[in-house]
Design a protein around this motif. Structure first.
Motif, PDB file in Angstrom:
ATOM      1  N   GLU A   1     -10.883 -13.251  -0.037  1.00 51.11           N
ATOM      2  CA  GLU A   1     -11.498 -11.928  -0.178  1.00 51.11           C
ATOM      3  C   GLU A   1     -12.994 -12.043  -0.439  1.00 51.11           C
ATOM      4  OE1 GLU A   1      -8.618 -11.418  -3.030  1.00 51.11           O
ATOM      5  OE2 GLU A   1      -7.175 -11.321  -1.379  1.00 51.11           O
TER       6      GLU A   1
ATOM      7  N   TYR B   1     -12.081 -11.044   3.660  1.00 57.56           N
ATOM      8  CA  TYR B   1     -10.783 -10.415   3.862  1.00 57.56           C
ATOM      9  C   TYR B   1     -10.548  -9.290   2.851  1.00 57.56           C
ATOM     10  CZ  TYR B   1      -9.586 -14.152   7.085  1.00 57.56           C
ATOM     11  OH  TYR B   1      -9.574 -15.003   8.157  1.00 57.56           O
ATOM     12  N   ASP B   2      -9.613  -8.390   3.176  1.00 61.57           N
ATOM     13  CA  ASP B   2      -9.322  -7.253   2.313  1.00 61.57           C
ATOM     14  C   ASP B   2      -8.590  -7.688   1.048  1.00 61.57           C
ATOM     15  OD1 ASP B   2     -10.463  -5.628   4.173  1.00 61.57           O
ATOM     16  OD2 ASP B   2      -8.600  -4.697   4.860  1.00 61.57           O
TER      17      ASP B   2
ATOM     18  N   ASP C   1      -6.634  -5.563  -0.820  1.00 68.82           N
ATOM     19  CA  ASP C   1      -5.296  -5.015  -0.603  1.00 68.82           C
ATOM     20  C   ASP C   1      -4.886  -5.387   0.812  1.00 68.82           C
ATOM     21  OD1 ASP C   1      -4.879  -3.817  -3.112  1.00 68.82           O
ATOM     22  OD2 ASP C   1      -6.082  -2.092  -2.524  1.00 68.82           O
ATOM     23  N   ALA C   2      -3.949  -6.328   0.941  1.00 63.84           N
ATOM     24  CA  ALA C   2      -3.688  -6.969   2.228  1.00 63.84           C
ATOM     25  C   ALA C   2      -2.349  -6.554   2.833  1.00 63.84           C
ATOM     26  CB  ALA C   2      -3.735  -8.487   2.066  1.00 63.84           C
TER      27      ALA C   2
ATOM     28  N   SER D   1      -4.353  -3.166   6.832  1.00 60.44           N
ATOM     29  CA  SER D   1      -5.546  -3.790   6.253  1.00 60.44           C
ATOM     30  C   SER D   1      -6.152  -4.753   7.261  1.00 60.44           C
ATOM     31  CB  SER D   1      -5.175  -4.546   4.965  1.00 60.44           C
ATOM     32  OG  SER D   1      -4.340  -5.656   5.258  1.00 60.44           O
ATOM     33  N   ASN D   2      -7.349  -5.227   6.959  1.00 64.07           N
ATOM     34  CA  ASN D   2      -8.025  -6.240   7.766  1.00 64.07           C
ATOM     35  C   ASN D   2      -8.186  -5.840   9.234  1.00 64.07           C
ATOM     36  OD1 ASN D   2      -8.328  -8.695   5.823  1.00 64.07           O
ATOM     37  ND2 ASN D   2      -6.188  -8.073   5.560  1.00 64.07           N
TER      38      ASN D   2
END
Length: 241
Positions: free
Chosen positions: A219, A223-224, A226-227, A232-233
Motif C-alpha cells: 500500500e 496498492y489500495d 481496502d483490497a 479495489s485497485n
C-alpha cells in the motif's frame, strides 16, 4: 539492530520491478501452453540465481507461485516459531505452533485472486480464526485496526478491526490440505479470503492491535488499503467469497 536480523532481512523491492517481472509470466499464460512451459523452464533456472525472489511470483500451470519482497527469509519450525499478539489489548500473548494447533480450527475453500490478474480456484485454507485470537487478547475499546508484521523483516499489512473480525479471516496453518511450507509463507500466514492476495501476509510473526490502520508494504507503494476483490485497485474481478 541485531546483525543477524539485518542480514536476513535483505533488500525490499519496488512496485515497478514487481509488475515488470509479472509481465513475463503474463506473456507465457496468454500465448499458450508451449510458450508457458518455456517461460516456466527459464524461471526455474533463473530462480536459482535470483536474490530478490521475484521469479517465484509468476503464475504457472500448477495454479500460483510464491514470492518474497526480500533477498532471504529465515526458516521457522515448531521449535523456533512464535506469534505475538500485543498492542491495545488486556492480555498480550506469545503462541507456539503447538498452541495454535490446539485451538479450534476453521477450514475455508475460496478462490485465491492476485491483484496482478491470476486466480487459483477452490483453494483450501485451515487455521485459527483471527477473531478468536483477538477475543483471547481482550481488545481495548479504543482500538480500531490490526497491524501485522512478518519474520522476513520487511512485509507488513493492516486491517480495520471490523475486517479482522470477519469469519473468513484466518491465521492459517494449512493450505491445500497440508501444512504451509516455508515458500508459501509458513509455518503460519494470514489469510484474508475476500481481499486480493497481497493482504494475506506470509511468514506471520506479529499481530498488533492499534487505533488506526497503518498502510502495509504494498500500500505504501501504490496498492489500495481496502483490497476487496473486484472493488479495489481498478479491477473488476469476480468476488472470491
Amino acid at each position: 539492530m541485531n546483525p543477524e536480523t539485518s542480514q536476513e532481512r535483505g533488500t525490499p523491492v519496488g512496485r515497478r520491478v514487481f509488475l515488470g517481472t509479472l509481465a513475463l509470466g503474463a506473456v507465457g499464460v496468454a500465448a499458450g501452453p508451449h510458450l508457458q512451459r518455456g517461460v516456466e523452464a527459464f524461471l526455474g533456472g533463473a530462480a536459482e540465481l535470483d536474490p530478490s525472489g521475484l521469479t517465484g511470483l509468476l503464475p504457472n500451470g500448477g495454479g500460483f507461485r510464491y514470492y518474497t519482497v526480500t533477498s532471504s527469509v529465515p526458516h521457522k519450525d515448531e521449535h523456533t516459531y512464535r506469534l505475538t499478539v500485543d498492542g491495545l489489548v488486556d492480555r498480550p500473548g506469545s503462541y507456539t505452533l503447538a498452541d495454535l494447533r490446539a485451538m479450534p480450527q476453521t477450514r475455508l475453500v475460496r478462490d485465491v485472486q492476485c491483484v496482478t490478474g491470476w486466480r487459483v480456484p477452490g483453494t483450501p485454507f485451515e487455521g485459527v480464526s483471527l477473531s478468536h485470537l483477538l477475543d483471547a487478547a481482550g481488545v481495548h475499546p479504543s482500538a480500531g485496526a490490526v497491524h501485522f508484521t512478518c519474520f522476513d523483516g520487511a512485509y507488513t499489512e493492516s486491517l480495520t478491526l471490523e475486517q479482522a473480525r470477519r469469519a473468513d479471516v484466518l491465521v492459517a496453518l494449512r493450505m491445500q490440505d497440508k501444512d504451509i511450507g516455508h515458500a508459501h509463507g509458513g509455518p503460519v500466514r494470514l489469510y484474508v479470503a475476500p481481499m486480493y492476495f497481497y493482504k494475506s501476509a506470509k511468514w506471520l510473526s506479529g499481530i498488533t492491535v492499534t487505533e488506526e490502520v497503518r498502510p502495509g508494504y504494498w500500500e505504501k507503494r501504490g496498492y489500495d488499503v481496502d483490497a476487496w476483490v473486484g472493488r479495489s485497485n481498478g479491477r473488476d474481478d469476480e468476488p472470491t467469497a
